[in-house]
Design an enzyme around this catalytic site. Structure first.
Site, PDB file in Angstrom:
ATOM      1  N   GLU A  88      66.660  16.196 -10.910  1.00  0.00           N
ATOM      2  CA  GLU A  88      66.454  17.263 -10.816  1.00  0.00           C
ATOM      3  C   GLU A  88      67.187  17.638  -9.506  1.00  0.00           C
ATOM      4  O   GLU A  88      67.613  16.798  -8.681  1.00  0.00           O
ATOM      5  CB  GLU A  88      64.972  18.062 -10.029  1.00  0.00           C
ATOM      6  N   TYR A 140      58.436  12.683 -13.698  1.00  0.00           N
ATOM      7  CA  TYR A 140      57.986  14.745 -13.037  1.00  0.00           C
ATOM      8  C   TYR A 140      57.456  14.233 -14.442  1.00  0.00           C
ATOM      9  O   TYR A 140      56.145  14.346 -15.633  1.00  0.00           O
ATOM     10  CB  TYR A 140      58.740  15.198 -12.822  1.00  0.00           C
ATOM     11  N   ASN A 173      68.044  25.281  -8.645  1.00  0.00           N
ATOM     12  CA  ASN A 173      67.006  24.428  -9.208  1.00  0.00           C
ATOM     13  C   ASN A 173      67.490  24.352 -10.702  1.00  0.00           C
ATOM     14  O   ASN A 173      67.265  24.722 -11.401  1.00  0.00           O
ATOM     15  CB  ASN A 173      65.683  25.019  -9.200  1.00  0.00           C
ATOM     16  N   TYR A 232      55.224  14.456  -9.187  1.00  0.00           N
ATOM     17  CA  TYR A 232      56.633  13.472  -8.836  1.00  0.00           C
ATOM     18  C   TYR A 232      55.895  12.289  -8.274  1.00  0.00           C
ATOM     19  O   TYR A 232      55.058  12.062  -7.144  1.00  0.00           O
ATOM     20  CB  TYR A 232      57.294  14.618  -7.793  1.00  0.00           C
ATOM     21  N   GLU A 276      51.815  20.096 -10.343  1.00  0.00           N
ATOM     22  CA  GLU A 276      52.948  19.638 -10.559  1.00  0.00           C
ATOM     23  C   GLU A 276      52.833  18.113  -9.849  1.00  0.00           C
ATOM     24  O   GLU A 276      52.879  18.357  -8.497  1.00  0.00           O
ATOM     25  CB  GLU A 276      54.118  20.402 -10.487  1.00  0.00           C
TER      26      GLU A 276
END
Length: 260
Positions: free
Chosen positions: A241, A135, A95, A146, A144
């Site tokens: 990402e 993000y 990641n 997105y 978190e």
């Protein structure tokens, strides 16, 4: 932070910077000064700014933008190129996130900053699982989030049913909530919720080049109507990402507008 903060970056040019405000200025490529007699003037060329390249995790600032490379393993190259622009490349990763935007002090809600949006231009070339998105994180609660504009081989987050929709910037986004258990966060290993807005269709561009606007505050507003409460703002950033994939991208425009 003043509500008229405006961050602008196009190509490789950087804006003149004052604390928490950005004003227009003349060309940075050359400057002229007259001699004492008021006669001829001399033009002095300034050297071009060298891009900075990172291959390991880094947090920094450039031209009023915060930038960050985070990965857990694999090969990454993150080049910051002035203003909000950057390039990135990744392979053999688990990641990795490459991003440039603004970090806050986690003391104010998003409404306190006024309208937030991003005008973007990107040459996006993922090979496998990847997201191109806005993000960020909030605290109290730890979230978190997105706003996914495009993706690679898999449309996140894999939920069967959406909580609702957001109509913005010429597209329809499905809204989802997921939960991460004992995973890395801005506050160490934690359990936290993720909020998602994901376009139903990828935006159309010129080959791999995509340009458009992401009206970030519109998504925040619609999330809260659905019971997805935002906390104190920690970050908002244009982000690429990659997850267990390869790819590369060039962000040649990243105009983060706060309070406009």
């Amino acid at each position: 932070m003043r509500k008229d903060l405006i961050l602008r970056a196009v190509g490789l040019s950087a804006a003149c910077i004052m604390p928490f405000a950005f004003s227009a200025c003349g060309s940075s490529e050359s400057s002229s000064e007259a001699n004492a007699s008021g006669g001829s003037s001399e033009t002095v060329s300034e050297p071009a700014k060298e891009p900075t390249v990172y291959t390991e995790n880094i947090i920094g600032e450039e031209d009023g933008y915060s930038y960050e490379l985070w990965k857990d393993k694999g090969n990454t190259t993150f080049t910051v190129t002035g203003g909000g622009t950057f390039t990135c490349e990744w392979n053999n990763i688990n990641n990795a996130l490459f991003r440039k935007g603004q970090k806050f002090d986690s003391k104010k809600n998003w409404q306190d900053y006024g309208n937030i949006s991003v005008d973007y231009g990107i040459d996006y070339q993922p090979d496998g699982n990847s997201y191109m998105c806005v993000y960020g994180w909030t605290r109290e609660p730890l979230v978190e989030y997105y706003v996914v504009q495009s993706w690679g081989s898999w449309r996140p987050p894999g939920q069967a049913l959406a909580l609702g929709t957001v109509e913005a910037d010429g597209g329809v986004y499905d809204v989802y909530k997921t939960t991460r258990v004992n995973q890395p966060s801005i506050d160490g290993t934690k359990t936290f919720d993720q909020y998602w807005s994901v376009r139903r269709e990828k935006p159309q561009g010129d080959g791999t080049r995509l340009e458009g606007t992401i009206s970030v505050s519109k998504h925040f507003e619609e999330w809260e109507k659905l019971g997805l409460n935002m906390g104190k703002m920690y970050e908002v950033a244009l982000t690429v990402e990659g997850y267990q994939s390869n790819g590369k991208a060039e962000v040649y425009k990243n105009d983060l507008k706060i309070g406009e």
